[in-house]
Scaffold this active site. Structure first.
Site, PDB file in Angstrom:
ATOM      1  CG  HIS A 490     -25.154  34.029  37.614  1.00  0.00           C
ATOM      2  ND1 HIS A 490     -24.271  33.630  36.650  1.00  0.00           N
ATOM      3  CD2 HIS A 490     -25.859  35.061  37.077  1.00  0.00           C
ATOM      4  CE1 HIS A 490     -24.416  34.389  35.575  1.00  0.00           C
ATOM      5  NE2 HIS A 490     -25.385  35.261  35.813  1.00  0.00           N
ATOM      6  CD  GLU A 491     -29.062  36.498  38.200  1.00  0.00           C
ATOM      7  OE1 GLU A 491     -28.627  37.657  37.986  1.00  0.00           O
ATOM      8  OE2 GLU A 491     -29.295  35.695  37.276  1.00  0.00           O
ATOM      9  CG  HIS A 494     -24.963  40.171  37.504  1.00  0.00           C
ATOM     10  ND1 HIS A 494     -23.997  40.484  36.582  1.00  0.00           N
ATOM     11  CD2 HIS A 494     -25.638  39.108  36.999  1.00  0.00           C
ATOM     12  CE1 HIS A 494     -24.081  39.647  35.558  1.00  0.00           C
ATOM     13  NE2 HIS A 494     -25.054  38.789  35.792  1.00  0.00           N
ATOM     14  CG  HIS A 497     -19.540  44.135  38.514  1.00  0.00           C
ATOM     15  ND1 HIS A 497     -19.499  43.575  37.265  1.00  0.00           N
ATOM     16  CD2 HIS A 497     -18.520  45.033  38.529  1.00  0.00           C
ATOM     17  CE1 HIS A 497     -18.494  44.085  36.568  1.00  0.00           C
ATOM     18  NE2 HIS A 497     -17.893  44.982  37.315  1.00  0.00           N
ATOM     19  CD  GLU A 519     -24.344  37.612  32.438  1.00  0.00           C
ATOM     20  OE1 GLU A 519     -24.315  36.906  33.463  1.00  0.00           O
ATOM     21  OE2 GLU A 519     -25.239  38.438  32.207  1.00  0.00           O
ATOM     22  CE1 TYR A 630     -25.678  35.172  30.778  1.00  0.00           C
ATOM     23  CE2 TYR A 630     -26.831  35.280  28.680  1.00  0.00           C
ATOM     24  CZ  TYR A 630     -26.746  35.606  30.022  1.00  0.00           C
ATOM     25  OH  TYR A 630     -27.736  36.365  30.600  1.00  0.00           O
TER      26      TYR A 630
END
Length: 697
Positions: A490-491, A494, A497, A519, A630
């Site tokens: 998940h992190e 980011h 991105h 998110e 979220y």
């Protein structure tokens, strides 16, 4: 130009009934102009000075702003006004971000205090800049004059800048502008204090060895012992070890209650001061509440849209939640022998683990043996490399020579390169283990934005993954439970991105999209941790090196929606309390009472006196009024994921298409436009419902 902000993207509290922020998923200075409120931590009591380098950077920024103001009316161009403003922002980020970031990661308390002072100084500078009349007049003179020949990105920047000047109150009388500035500075100070109180919280729960029955020996060995009892701190690995495995329900209850009181009454007081300031700020700008102000630049647009979203979603979720609760209650009664027993919130982790073992043959601790940290990181980087045609090279040893500080031996630095062109795209830090004084959850910061300078040279992005995974021991490497593998992916979503952006202006770099979309890319990337083909590339037992058994993975997949109704309702609880705190037009809210009253209205648990979850809810500073994002963005994440399901999760064609249509764009297009272009249609909710095991009827 974007205001300096903490810009955090913590992970949402989806997989456990507790806060696991977030980031966000976190980023640095990538929020819309003039609307940022710094978060993090501060210790002004020490009267710590910001580093000289930060003060010098601000002095240079002031001089550059003066140059914009000096341009005579009629002589303004994009390059000497808006372009120059974006230059200032890009340069100031590059020169100050790491100094400010140290408040979250430095092992040295003095450095952390200096970073907090720097955070406050830089934030106040941006707040003042947003109210600088001569700069506004210079930008407005350019906006009101002819400005043909702009690129679409430049046109968008002009539009957003004038919009944000309006939202910052620049068309209001001086008295109101001055009051807005005072509010923003105080919000910044309180927001930093809120984070500091969480970081400094030293709550421990004393438990005897007997009370720790069920907890793994290696986890107990990590605990400090005092006067014959073990002191359980409230970091995530320690909390998980007790709340998820202690057979004594009283032990689970004690740790859960302590976890829900971190930050204490002092943070409740800070929060309630913030709510009053935010409400006043919104009123001055003509909004009916803080949420409407916050959402003016986001996909949802206003609080009514969020309320409608929850109204439509809650009945669907409740059906699954009721089924979940009945299943768990049956297991509690069977286990305890009490036919009237009911599951309480502190029991959820324990009984979910038990259900996973008993019904699906999935033991989270056994699963973790197939995800040693280094192999998992290698697998993660391998997946990203194949999908996006990029390479990662660890350059930690050369970091100082490259101009990147290494603040702790656990920290690693990677250079990211585009394989097709050979161009270096940027760098990313990984700081993955807990330690005293460090940010306590998981998040990704975008520390430096991409920027194409007038001479064609490029300021390359820098990101940092900050997590708190179980540390290795003398005889065992760090082993990641599957939900931590999800968090890592998940992190890193980011991070990608931030790194794969092709925006030319710093204002639109990387994750500078609407916050209720930001998110989606990271949530989508969690799906790779459930695919057999993907896991076969790296999930191997840390001792035997045997691959993750097919039967075990099938059990994990079958159990993926276990508790999804309860967990989603918990997300809704966070989102709806956040909305309730911030839609009161006066801001005079008893947050503890409101939170307790809403709990049994939204979740299938009774009111739990003595809890004050909001005192440690990081999202209430930085995600204030916007936690709904979220669930909102998860709808889009799962819809986007369908293309990968069709083409293959390791299909470079699918990865390149997604990189081109979404990741590379940053904030250069509206999120809904990007979605429609990527999907080739309007977004749908079907994939989201299927992902969570919900039925629409």
């Amino acid at each position: 130009m974007k205001l300096k902000a903490n810009t955090t993207f913590p992970s949402p509290a989806r997989r456990k009934l507790r806060i696991c922020p977030k980031g966000t998923s976190m980023r640095y200075s990538l929020r819309p102009l003039f609307l940022a409120i710094a978060v993090g931590a501060i210790a002004f009591a020490q009267a710590q000075e910001a580093p000289t380098s930060v003060k010098d950077a601000l002095a240079r920024a002031n001089a550059a702003v003066d140059e914009i103001v000096k341009v005579p009316d009629g002589k303004q161009t994009f390059a000497n006004t808006l372009g120059a403003l974006d230059d200032i922002d890009a340069r100031l980020n590059a020169e100050t971000s790491l100094s400010v970031f140290m408040q979250n990661v430095s092992p040295d308390s003095v450095v952390r205090d200096q970073a907090r002072a720097a955070d406050d100084l830089v934030t106040n500078w941006y707040n003042a800049l947003a109210k600088r009349v001569d700069l506004y007049q210079a930008i407005k003179a350019y906006a009101d004059g002819p400005h043909s020949g702009l690129t679409p990105e430049q046109e968008r920047f002009l539009k957003f800048t004038m919009r944000d000047y309006h939202l910052s109150g620049m068309d209001l009388p001086k008295e109101q502008r001055d009051r807005l500035l005072a509010i923003e500075n105080e919000e910044s100070r309180l927001g930093i204090q809120f984070g500091q109180n969480i970081a400094d919280d030293e709550t421990v729960v004393p438990l005897t060895l007997d009370e720790l029955k069920g907890v793994a020996k290696e986890e107990i060995a990590k605990l400090v012992m005092s006067n014959g009892v073990y002191l359980v701190p409230m970091d995530d690995p320690s909390f998980d070890a007790v709340n998820g495995y202690a057979t004594n329900p009283v032990s689970r209850q004690k740790t859960w209650l302590a976890y829900k009181r971190r930050g204490g009454q002092k943070n409740v007081d800070v929060l309630e001061q913030l709510l009053k300031l935010r409400a006043e700020h919104a009123k001055i700008l003509g909004f009916k509440n803080h949420v409407d102000e916050v959402l003016a630049t986001r996909m949802a647009k206003n609080s009514d849209t969020v309320a409608k979203f929850y109204t439509q979603l809650r009945p669907i979720v409740r059906r699954k939640s009721l089924a979940d609760h009945a299943e768990f209650d049956a297991l509690v009664r069977k286990t305890t022998g009490n036919p009237k027993a009911k599951m309480m919130p502190w029991d959820y982790g324990f009984y979910k683990n038990k259900l996973m073992r008993d019904k699906y043959a999935v033991d989270d601790r056994k699963v973790a043996e197939y995800f040693p940290m280094q192999a998992t990181i290698d697998g993660l980087l391998g997946v990203a490399s194949k999908l996006y045609n990029i390479s990662f090279k660890e350059v930690t040893r050369n970091a100082e020579k490259l101009g990147f500080p290494i603040w702790h031996p656990d920290v690693k630095l990677f250079a990211v390169t585009d394989i097709a062109t050979g161009d270096e795209l940027g760098h990313i830090y990984m700081d993955l283990f807990p330690r005293p004084g460090k940010y306590t959850h998981a998040a990704c910061w975008g520390l430096v934005p991409r920027k194409v300078w007038a001479d064609g040279t490029i300021q390359k992005p820098l990101a940092a993954l900050v997590c708190n995974f179980t540390k290795p021991t003398a005889d065992k490497p760090s082993l990641l439970p599957h939900d931590q593998v999800e968090t890592l992916f998940h992190e890193f979503g980011h991070g990608l991105h931030n790194l794969l952006t092709e925006a030319t202006l710093a204002h639109f770099s990387g994750t500078s999209v609407e916050q209720d979309f930001v998110e989606a890319p990271s949530q989508m990337f969690e799906n790779w941790t459930w695919d057999a083909g993907v896991l076969s590339t790296f999930a191997k037992h840390f001792k035997t090196h045997q691959p993750l058994p097919t039967t075990l993975l099938k059990g994990m997949v079958a159990a993926r929606t276990v508790g999804s109704g309860l967990e989603t309702e918990h997300q809704i609880y966070y989102g709806m309390t956040d909305q309730a705190f911030h839609t009161d037009p006066t801001g005079k809210v008893n947050t503890t009472k409101l939170g307790l009253d809403m709990y049994p209205q939204i979740e299938l648990y009774p009111r739990i006196p003595g809890t004050m979850y909001q005192a440690s809810f990081d999202h209430l500073v930085g995600y204030d009024g916007a936690y709904y994002g979220y669930e909102w963005s998860l709808v889009y994440a799962q819809d986007m994921f369908q293309r990968f399901q069709q083409l293959g999760l390791l299909n470079p064609k699918a990865g390149q298409y997604y990189r081109e249509k979404v990741l590379s764009k940053g904030g250069t297009r509206d999120a809904m436009e990007m979605l429609k272009d990527y999907l080739g249609r309007e977004p749908k909710i079907d994939a989201y419902l299927k992902y969570l095991g919900f039925t629409a009827k």
